[in-house]
Design an enzyme around this catalytic site. Structure first.
Site, PDB file in Angstrom:
ATOM      1  N   HIS A   5       9.437 -17.413  14.775  1.00 54.83           N
ATOM      2  CA  HIS A   5       9.761 -16.115  14.595  1.00 54.83           C
ATOM      3  C   HIS A   5      11.076 -15.579  13.826  1.00 54.83           C
ATOM      4  O   HIS A   5      10.688 -14.846  12.530  1.00 54.83           O
ATOM      5  CB  HIS A   5       9.973 -15.138  15.987  1.00 54.83           C
ATOM      6  CG  HIS A   5      10.412 -13.868  15.718  1.00 54.83           C
ATOM      7  ND1 HIS A   5       9.681 -12.871  15.439  1.00 54.83           N
ATOM      8  CD2 HIS A   5      11.562 -13.071  15.728  1.00 54.83           C
ATOM      9  CE1 HIS A   5      10.214 -11.662  15.283  1.00 54.83           C
ATOM     10  NE2 HIS A   5      11.419 -11.996  15.485  1.00 54.83           N
ATOM     11  N   ARG A  25      24.010  28.164  23.313  1.00 53.00           N
ATOM     12  CA  ARG A  25      23.061  29.035  24.230  1.00 53.00           C
ATOM     13  C   ARG A  25      23.594  30.433  24.727  1.00 53.00           C
ATOM     14  O   ARG A  25      22.812  31.314  24.630  1.00 53.00           O
ATOM     15  CB  ARG A  25      22.616  28.403  25.483  1.00 53.00           C
ATOM     16  CG  ARG A  25      21.859  29.106  26.429  1.00 53.00           C
ATOM     17  CD  ARG A  25      21.660  28.208  27.991  1.00 53.00           C
ATOM     18  NE  ARG A  25      20.704  29.054  28.732  1.00 53.00           N
ATOM     19  CZ  ARG A  25      21.033  29.820  29.619  1.00 53.00           C
ATOM     20  NH1 ARG A  25      22.263  30.084  29.864  1.00 53.00           N
ATOM     21  NH2 ARG A  25      20.047  30.095  30.373  1.00 53.00           N
ATOM     22  N   SER A  70      13.151  27.921  23.775  1.00 52.50           N
ATOM     23  CA  SER A  70      14.707  27.774  24.072  1.00 52.50           C
ATOM     24  C   SER A  70      15.580  27.517  22.875  1.00 52.50           C
ATOM     25  O   SER A  70      16.702  27.971  22.628  1.00 52.50           O
ATOM     26  CB  SER A  70      15.073  26.648  24.999  1.00 52.50           C
ATOM     27  OG  SER A  70      14.503  26.937  26.257  1.00 52.50           O
ATOM     28  N   ASN A 106      -0.132 -11.546  17.617  1.00 51.40           N
ATOM     29  CA  ASN A 106       0.253 -13.115  17.623  1.00 51.40           C
ATOM     30  C   ASN A 106       0.715 -13.300  18.876  1.00 51.40           C
ATOM     31  O   ASN A 106       0.898 -14.549  19.088  1.00 51.40           O
ATOM     32  CB  ASN A 106       1.062 -13.344  16.342  1.00 51.40           C
ATOM     33  CG  ASN A 106       2.492 -12.552  16.260  1.00 51.40           C
ATOM     34  OD1 ASN A 106       2.763 -12.560  17.679  1.00 51.40           O
ATOM     35  ND2 ASN A 106       2.961 -12.499  15.195  1.00 51.40           N
ATOM     36  N   GLU A 126      11.381  13.286  22.248  1.00 48.21           N
ATOM     37  CA  GLU A 126      12.159  13.538  21.236  1.00 48.21           C
ATOM     38  C   GLU A 126      12.480  12.245  20.475  1.00 48.21           C
ATOM     39  O   GLU A 126      12.668  12.491  19.235  1.00 48.21           O
ATOM     40  CB  GLU A 126      13.558  13.649  21.977  1.00 48.21           C
ATOM     41  CG  GLU A 126      13.779  14.941  22.672  1.00 48.21           C
ATOM     42  CD  GLU A 126      13.209  15.124  24.044  1.00 48.21           C
ATOM     43  OE1 GLU A 126      13.489  16.130  24.853  1.00 48.21           O
ATOM     44  OE2 GLU A 126      12.561  14.010  24.527  1.00 48.21           O
ATOM     45  N   HIS A 174      22.736  18.109  31.597  1.00 43.41           N
ATOM     46  CA  HIS A 174      22.092  18.592  30.581  1.00 43.41           C
ATOM     47  C   HIS A 174      23.373  19.410  29.535  1.00 43.41           C
ATOM     48  O   HIS A 174      23.221  19.995  28.451  1.00 43.41           O
ATOM     49  CB  HIS A 174      21.447  20.020  31.015  1.00 43.41           C
ATOM     50  CG  HIS A 174      19.920  19.627  31.066  1.00 43.41           C
ATOM     51  ND1 HIS A 174      19.674  18.417  32.195  1.00 43.41           N
ATOM     52  CD2 HIS A 174      19.015  20.066  30.805  1.00 43.41           C
ATOM     53  CE1 HIS A 174      18.700  18.425  32.346  1.00 43.41           C
ATOM     54  NE2 HIS A 174      17.613  19.268  31.590  1.00 43.41           N
ATOM     55  N   HIS A 216      12.812 -14.531   8.729  1.00 38.18           N
ATOM     56  CA  HIS A 216      11.755 -14.466   9.728  1.00 38.18           C
ATOM     57  C   HIS A 216      10.523 -14.941   9.050  1.00 38.18           C
ATOM     58  O   HIS A 216       9.594 -14.198   8.643  1.00 38.18           O
ATOM     59  CB  HIS A 216      11.337 -13.197  10.236  1.00 38.18           C
ATOM     60  CG  HIS A 216      12.521 -12.823  10.966  1.00 38.18           C
ATOM     61  ND1 HIS A 216      13.847 -12.371  10.363  1.00 38.18           N
ATOM     62  CD2 HIS A 216      12.982 -12.375  12.103  1.00 38.18           C
ATOM     63  CE1 HIS A 216      14.495 -11.772  11.429  1.00 38.18           C
ATOM     64  NE2 HIS A 216      14.028 -11.885  12.543  1.00 38.18           N
TER      65      HIS A 216
END
Length: 682
Positions: free
Chosen positions: A262, A535, A384, A187, A426, A488, A28
Site C-alpha cells: 500500500h 442567535r 435557524s 482491492n 455537516e 451546543h 504508494h
C-alpha cells in the site's frame, strides 16, 4: 487485456508510478499497479478533457479521491500531454516539484481538487456533479447544450469506510445525480491489513440502497468489461453509478494483495521482480515507448477539437441567448455584476437591534437575485441559520422515474433551484460545497451552528488549502444561545478556526457590520470566508455616533474615542460583545477614564494591515487593554499585549436562559468596568 498494445500502455502507467515511488523512496505503489487498467480505459476512451487548457469549462471532471495513489494521476497527466515533464515525474514528492505526495489543486495542471484525507474527494465529486446539474438546468436551452459534462471519481476501500463518503453518497442517490460515476478500486486491502478485519459489508447492496446504479467488474484487468461498464454508466442518467472493480493491490509485485504494497516503495529488488513478472524491461527506469507516448498524446488534438466544437456551440448560444450567455461567462470568470450589492440594506440604529443571523438572512436575500452563481443551504437548519434564499427554488430532482433528468434541455426542473438541502450531514456539506466551488461558476455557501463546525473542520481546512471561494455561515456563536446547554455552546471553536491558515473568520458586531461582512465574503475569491453570527439580538449601533461599519474591511477599527483622541484604556471586542464594551465605556467615561472602543470582527483582515495601520488602532503607547469575547482567550495575547487582560470563557457553558448565563459568567457592564478598573490600577 484487449490487446498487447493496450497492455503496454497500461504497464507504462504502472511503471512510471512504480519508478516515481522508488526514486523518491516514498509513496504508494499499490493502487497505481492495480487501478491502471480502469484509469487507462477512462482516460483514453471516455474522459472529455483538453490537456492544452486544463480549465476548459465543459471538460469532464476527474477526482482521484484515493489521493495516496497520486503517482497514477501524474502518470496520466504527463502521458496525455498536460504541462508536466518527465523531469517533473522524476521529482515526485520533492521540494518545489509539481508532483507532491498527494494531489494539490492549483499546484499541478489537471488536478481538480486536493485529495488525500479519504472520503473528501468522493464528496467533492458529488458537489461537482451538483454544480453541473444546476448550471445545465439554468443555462441549457432546446438545441443549445452548453453545459454537458460528467464527473468521475476513483475511490478506494478507505474512501468508502469514511463517514463523509457515506453522507455524500446518500445525498447523491437522493438527488439522482446521473452524471456522477465512481470507479471503486475494490482491492480488499487497506494500509494496515486486509479489509476482512474491518469492512465486511456488501458494498454493492449498500449503494443499491442509496439509490445508485451499481455494476460489478470481476477482473480489474478485463479492459473490455471496464469499458462496457463505463458505457452503461454513461447511459444511466437518472442515477449515479458505482462501478465495483475487483482488483489486486500491488498487482504483479511480490507483495500483491498484501498491505505491504500500500504505502511503501517496493525496493529495488521488488521493482525488478514486478517488471519481470509483467514482462516489462527492467532498464531503463521511467521508460515510455515512443508509440505509447504518441498514442496517449492523441489526447491533445482530440481535446482541441472537443473544445473548438464547444466554442462553436457557445457562439451560437450567445447569438440566440445573449443575456444568458453574458451571465454564464461572468459566473465562469468569477466576477460580480456591477451593482450586485445595490439592494443591501442600511440598518437604522436600534438599541434592541436584531440577531446578526437575522441581519445576514436579510442581506443574503437582498443580493442573491443579482448573483446567479450564489447557491447553498444548510445541514437541516435553515429556519435557524436564516439562510433560505426566498423565491429561488429548491435543488431537487422532480422528474418521474425513467425521465432523462440531466439529458433534458428543459430549464424548469428542480435542479434549477438554488436552495441546497444537505440534510443532517455537516461533514458532507463542507466537502460538497468545496466541490461546488472547485467546479467553477458557483459561489457556494453552507450553514450550520458554530459548534457543529467541529464536524466539518476537515473540509474547511481543505477549502483554505485550495483557496476556494466558499462562504460558511455559522450561527449560534456563543453561550448566549441559551438553554440548549454546553453541548451546543461553542467555546474553543473560534480559536480553533482562526488557527487555520488562509481562512478569513468574521464575527460582526451588528446588522451593518453583517452587511459589510457579506460584501467581504462575496468579494474575497482566493480563500474561504466564515461568518460567525448570533442567535440573540444585539444593538444596531448608531453610526452617527460611532465609526462607519465599513471599518470591518480592515478587520479591526476604532469604533469610538475620547474627545481628545488620547485614550488611557482600550476596550476590544468582537461580535455581540462590542455592544457590551460600548456600554462599559460610557460608564468609565462618566468616571473620567479616557476609553477607546475597538471592534475586532476579523483577526485575519486586521493582521493583513501594515504595522503602522495596526498601530493606529492599537497604539503601542497604550498598554492598558482589555479584550472581551465569549470564547477562549487563546490568541488574544497578540492584541492585548503583556500588560493587558482578557475576559473570555475558559470552561464549558451551562443550560439556562441567555441573560442568566451572561450574568453568571461575568459578561455584564459591571464586570467589564470592574476588570477595566483593576487593569488601570496595576
Amino acid at each position: 487485456m484487449s490487446n498487447d498494445f493496450d497492455k503496454t500502455c497500461i504497464d507504462t502507467i504502472r511503471f512510471l508510478a512504480v519508478d516515481m515511488v522508488q526514486k523518491a523512496n516514498s509513496g504508494h505503489p499499490g493502487l497505481p499497479l492495480d487501478a491502471a487498467p480502469m484509469a487507462y480505459a477512462l482516460w483514453t476512451r471516455w474522459l472529455k478533457f483538453n490537456p492544452g487548457n486544463p480549465q476548459w469549462f465543459d471538460r469532464d471532471r476527474f477526482v482521484l479521491s484515493a489521493g495516496h495513489g497520486s503517482a497514477l494521476l501524474y502518470s496520466l497527466l504527463y502521458l496525455t500531454g498536460y504541462e508536466l515533464t518527465l523531469d517533473d515525474i522524476k521529482r515526485f514528492r520533492q521540494w518545489g516539484s509539481k508532483t507532491p505526495g498527494h494531489p494539490e489543486r492549483g499546484h499541478t495542471p489537471g488536478v481538480e481538487t486536493t485529495t488525500g484525507p479519504l472520503g473528501q474527494g468522493m464528496a467533492n465529486a458529488v458537489g461537482m456533479a451538483m454544480a453541473e446539474a444546476q448550471l445545465a438546468a439554468r443555462y441549457n436551452r432546446p438545441g443549445h447544450r452548453v453545459i454537458d459534462h460528467c464527473t468521475y471519481a476513483l475511490v478506494s476501500d478507505g474512501d468508502l469506510m469514511e463517514g463523509v463518503a457515506s453522507e455524500a453518497a446518500s445525498l447523491a442517490g437522493h438527488l439522482r445525480l446521473g452524471k456522477l460515476i465512481c470507479l471503486y478500486d475494490d482491492n480488499a486491502v487497506t494500509l494496515s491489513a486486509g479489509t476482512d478485519i474491518t469492512f465486511s459489508e456488501d458494498r454493492r447492496r449498500r449503494f443499491d440502497a442509496y439509490g445508485w446504479h451499481t455494476i460489478r467488474v470481476n477482473d480489474g484487468n478485463d479492459l473490455a468489461a471496464i469499458e462496457a461498464a463505463l458505457e452503461t454508466a454513461r447511459a444511466k442518467r437518472t442515477r449515479p453509478t458505482m462501478i465495483l472493480v475487483r482488483t489486486h493491490l500491488g498487482y504483479g509485485s511480490p507483495e500483491q494483495d498484501s498491505f505491504k504494497a500500500h504505502g511503501s516503495p517496493l525496493g529495488a529488488e521488488g521493482v525488478r521482480k514486478t517488471k519481470q513478472k509483467l514482462g516489462w524491461p527492467t532498464e531503463p527506469d521511467f521508460l515510455v515507448p515512443d508509440d505509447v507516448l504518441a498514442h496517449f498524446r492523441q489526447a491533445v488534438p482530440r481535446g482541441e477539437e472537443l473544445e473548438a466544437a464547444w466554442d462553436a456551440r457557445v457562439d451560437a448560444y450567445a447569438k440566440a441567448f445573449p443575456d444568458l450567455h453574458a451571465e454564464l461567462q461572468q459566473s465562469i470568470r468569477g466576477e460580480l455584476a456591477e451593482g450586485w450589492d445595490a439592494d443591501i440594506p442600511v440598518f437604522e440604529a436600534d438599541d434592541k437591534g436584531m440577531a446578526t443571523r437575522d441581519a445576514s438572512g436579510k442581506v443574503m436575500n437582498a443580493f442573491a437575485a443579482r448573483v446567479p452563481a450564489f447557491t447553498g443551504g444548510s445541514a437541516d437548519l435553515d429556519p435557524s441559520t436564516k439562510t433560505v434564499l426566498k423565491g429561488l427554488g429548491d435543488f431537487n430532482p422532480v422528474a418521474s422515474e425513467g425521465e432523462d433528468l440531466q439529458g433534458s434541455d428543459s430549464a424548469g426542473w428542480g435542479y434549477f433551484g438554488r436552495n441546497l438541502h444537505f440534510g443532517v450531514r455537516e461533514h458532507a456539506m463542507g466537502a460538497i460545497v468545496n466541490g461546488l466551488a472547485a467546479h467553477g461558476a458557483i459561489v457556494p455557501f453552507g450553514s450550520t451552528f458554530l459548534i457543529f463546525s467541529d464536524y466539518m473542520r476537515p473540509p474547511v481546512r481543505l477549502a483554505a488549502l485550495m483557496g476556494l471561494h466558499v462562504v460558511h455561515v455559522f450561527t449560534h456563536d456563543s453561550i448566549a444561545l441559551g438553554e440548549d446547554g454546553p453541548t451546543h455552546q461553542p467555546i474553543e471553536q473560534l480559536a480553533n478556526l482562526r488557527a487555520i491558515p488562509n481562512l478569513v473568520l468574521i464575527r460582526p458586531a451588528d446588522a451593518n457590520e453583517t452587511a459589510m461582512a457579506w460584501r467581504v465574503a462575496m468579494e474575497t475569491k482566493d480563500r474561504p470566508v466564515l461568518l460567525a453570527l448570533t442567535r440573540q439580538d444585539v444593538p444596531t449601533l448608531d453610526r452617527r455616533r460611532f465609526a462607519a461599519a465599513d471599518g470591518l474591511r480592515r478587520g479591526g477599527y476604532v469604533l469610538s474615542d475620547p474627545p481628545d483622541g488620547k485614550p488611557a484604556l482600550i476596550l476590544i471586542a468582537s461580535g455581540s460583545e462590542v455592544g457590551l464594551i460600548v456600554h462599559a465605556a460610557e460608564r468609565l467615561q462618566e468616571e473620567g477614564v479616557a476609553v477607546r472602543c475597538v471592534s475586532m470582527p476579523s483577526w485575519e483582515l486586521f493582521d493583513a494591515l501594515t504595522q503602522a495601520e495596526r498601530d493606529q488602532v492599537l497604539p503601542p503607547s497604550v498598554r492598558a487593554r482589555l479584550a472581551v469575547e465569549l470564547g477562549v482567550s487563546q490568541g488574544w495575547e497578540r492584541y492585548i499585549g503583556p500588560d493587558g487582560d482578557m475576559l473570555g470563557m475558559e470552561r464549558f457553558g451551562a443550560s439556562a436562559p441567555a441573560k442568566v448565563l451572561l450574568e453568571s459568567f461575568g459578561f455584564t457592564v459591571d464586570a467589564v468596568v470592574a476588570r477595566a478598573r483593576a487593569l488601570l490600577a496595576r
